[in-house]
Design an enzyme around this catalytic site. Structure first.
Site, PDB file in Angstrom:
ATOM      1  N   ASP A   1       3.747  41.340 -45.086  1.00  0.00           N
ATOM      2  CA  ASP A   1       3.581  40.024 -44.441  1.00  0.00           C
ATOM      3  C   ASP A   1       4.930  39.444 -44.012  1.00  0.00           C
ATOM      4  O   ASP A   1       5.205  38.254 -44.200  1.00  0.00           O
ATOM      5  CB  ASP A   1       2.861  39.051 -45.381  1.00  0.00           C
TER       6      ASP A   1
ATOM      7  N   ASP B   1       0.489  44.804 -42.776  1.00  0.00           N
ATOM      8  CA  ASP B   1       0.197  43.544 -42.056  1.00  0.00           C
ATOM      9  C   ASP B   1       1.481  42.763 -41.800  1.00  0.00           C
ATOM     10  O   ASP B   1       1.514  41.539 -41.919  1.00  0.00           O
ATOM     11  CB  ASP B   1      -0.772  42.672 -42.859  1.00  0.00           C
TER      12      ASP B   1
END
Length: 366
Positions: A182, A203
C-alpha cells in the site's frame, strides 16, 4: 565562474563566507540540527514546522528546500502551493514507520488510513528530487514468527504518500516513493507523477483519484510468503470518473527474488459504503487502469489482471469482482512480461491516444 560555484547556483544555493544562502526561490529550508550550514531563508528542523509557515490562502508556490538528511515524522500538507525541493533524490528523505497492525501512540492500531508518512490535503502540492518513505519492513515482518500478514485486516499495510480529500493538481517529479504494501494512495483529485520510482509488492498503488504516470519505474518486491502473488494496482475509481490510473511509457521492473509470472497488473478494489439495508461493497466503484506503451519484466503474470473480493449485498465477504466487470486495459506492452494478457481489454490505437495526460487529468494544463 568556477565549476563548484556553477553547481551551487544550479542547486539553488549561493555560498557566501560562512553562509549557505537560499536564493529567493526558497521560502524555507528544512535541515537537521547537526547540519552546520547557515541559510538566508528561515530554517526548520521539522517539515511540519516549515509547512506551518506557509500561507493558508497562498496563491504562489511556497518553496521548501529539503536538505540532505533523514527527517522522521508524519506530515500533513494542509496549505495550498507547498512545493518540496530535495537537495538529493536519495539523500533528502522524509520517512516514518507506521503499519496497520502496529499500535499507534493512542493505544489503538494504526489502521491503513492513518499510516501515511505524508498526507496531502490541499491543492497544488509539488515535490521534486527527494524520497518519501514508510520505513516499515513488511518483508521482514511477514517472515518472522508471529509477524503481521496481509490476510490479517490489521496487517502490514504501510502507506508512504496519500493524496487525501482536498488534494488536487499534485505534481511529483523524480521522487522515490518507497514501502512494501500500500505504498502510494492517490485517493482524491488529479495528480501527475513524472520519472518517479514507486516500490512495493501488494496493491502498492491504490485509491480513487485520477493519476497519470509518465516515464516512471514501478518496481515490484519479492513476496516469499502470504501469498506469493503480488499486485501493482488496486484502484477504486468511481463509475462517473472516466479515468483512474493511466501509466504511459513506464517500466515495470522487479527486485531480485521476485518470481517469474507472480505479479498481476492489478485487481479491482470495491470499498464498502453504508446503505439503508446494510453495509456492503459500493457498486459506484468500478476500477479503471490502463498501461500504455509500457515495458514489463517477466514477473508480470500472463493473465495480466485478476479478481478481488468485497462484501456483497448478501453479506458474503468473499464476493468476487472480476477484471471483466471493471475498466482494465493495456496497449503496446513490450518486454519479457508483455503478452496477449488473458484478462482485461486490449485498447485500439485510437483509444490509447485518447488517454493522453490532458484527457486523464481533465484539462489540467501540465
Amino acid at each position: 565562474m568556477t565549476m563548484v560555484s556553477r553547481r551551487t547556483v544550479a542547486a539553488g544555493l549561493l555560498l557566501l563566507p560562512g553562509v549557505a544562502s537560499a536564493t529567493p526561490r526558497y521560502d524555507a529550508v528544512l535541515k537537521r540540527p547537526d547540519d552546520p550550514r547557515r541559510f538566508s531563508a528561515p530554517t526548520y528542523e521539522t517539515l511540519s514546522a516549515a509547512v506551518a509557515a506557509a500561507s493558508a490562502n497562498g496563491t504562489r508556490p511556497f518553496r521548501i528546500l529539503v536538505t540532505k538528511g533523514v527527517f522522521d515524522e508524519q506530515v500533513v500538507i494542509d496549505k495550498p502551493f507547498v512545493h518540496l525541493i530535495g537537495e538529493s533524490r536519495t539523500g533528502s528523505i522524509i520517512t516514518h514507520l507506521a503499519a496497520s497492525g502496529l499500535t499507534a501512540p493512542d493505544g489503538k492500531r494504526w489502521g491503513t488510513f492513518r499510516t501515511p508518512t505524508l498526507f496531502v490535503r490541499a491543492p497544488d502540492f509539488a515535490a521534486r528530487n527527494l524520497t518519501i518513505r514508510n520505513a516499515f519492513d513488511g518483508l521482514a515482518e511477514m517472515t518472522k514468527p508471529g509477524g503481521l500478514h496481509s490476510h490479517d485486516g490489521g496487517g502490514p499495510q504501510a502507506v508512504a504518500l496519500m493524496l487525501d480529500k482536498g488534494s488536487d493538481r499534485a505534481r511529483l517529479t523524480e521522487v522515490d516513493i518507497l514501502s512494501y504494501q500500500d505504498t502510494l494512495f492517490p485517493d482524491a483529485g488529479r495528480s501527475l507523477f513524472e520519472r518517479c520510482l514507486i516500490v512495493g509488492s501488494y496493491d502498492f498503488i491504490f485509491g480513487a483519484g485520477r493519476a497519470f504516470f509518465r516515464e516512471c519505474e514501478i518496481r515490484s518486491l519479492p513476496r516469499p510468503v502470504d501469498p506469493v502473488d503480488g499486485y501493482v494496482v488496486a484502484p477504486s475509481t468511481p463509475i462517473d470518473q472516466p479515468f483512474g490510473f493511466v501509466f504511459k511509457d513506464c517500466k515495470l521492473t522487479k527486485a531480485p527474488g521476485t518470481a517469474k509470472g507472480s505479479v498481476y497488473l492489478g485487481r479491482p478494489w470495491r470499498p464498502s459504503s453504508q446503505f439503508p439495508d446494510g453495509r456492503y461493497g459500493d457498486p459506484r466503484f468500478v476500477a479503471q487502469t490502463a498501461f500504455i506503451d509500457c515495458w514489463m519484466d517477466d514477473h508480470v503474470a500472463p493473465e495480466g489482471w485478476t479478481e478481488m473480493w468485497y462484501t456483497g449485498k448478501d453479506g458474503n465477504p468473499r464476493t468476487m469482482l472480476q477484471p471483466e466487470e471493471v475498466r482494465f486495459s493495456q496497449y503496446g506492452s513490450r518486454g519479457p512480461g508483455a503478452a496477449a494478457f488473458r484478462r482485461g481489454r486490449t485498447l485500439s490505437a485510437a483509444e490509447a491516444r485518447a488517454m493522453d495526460v490532458r484527457a486523464v487529468l481533465d484539462g489540467w494544463a501540465v
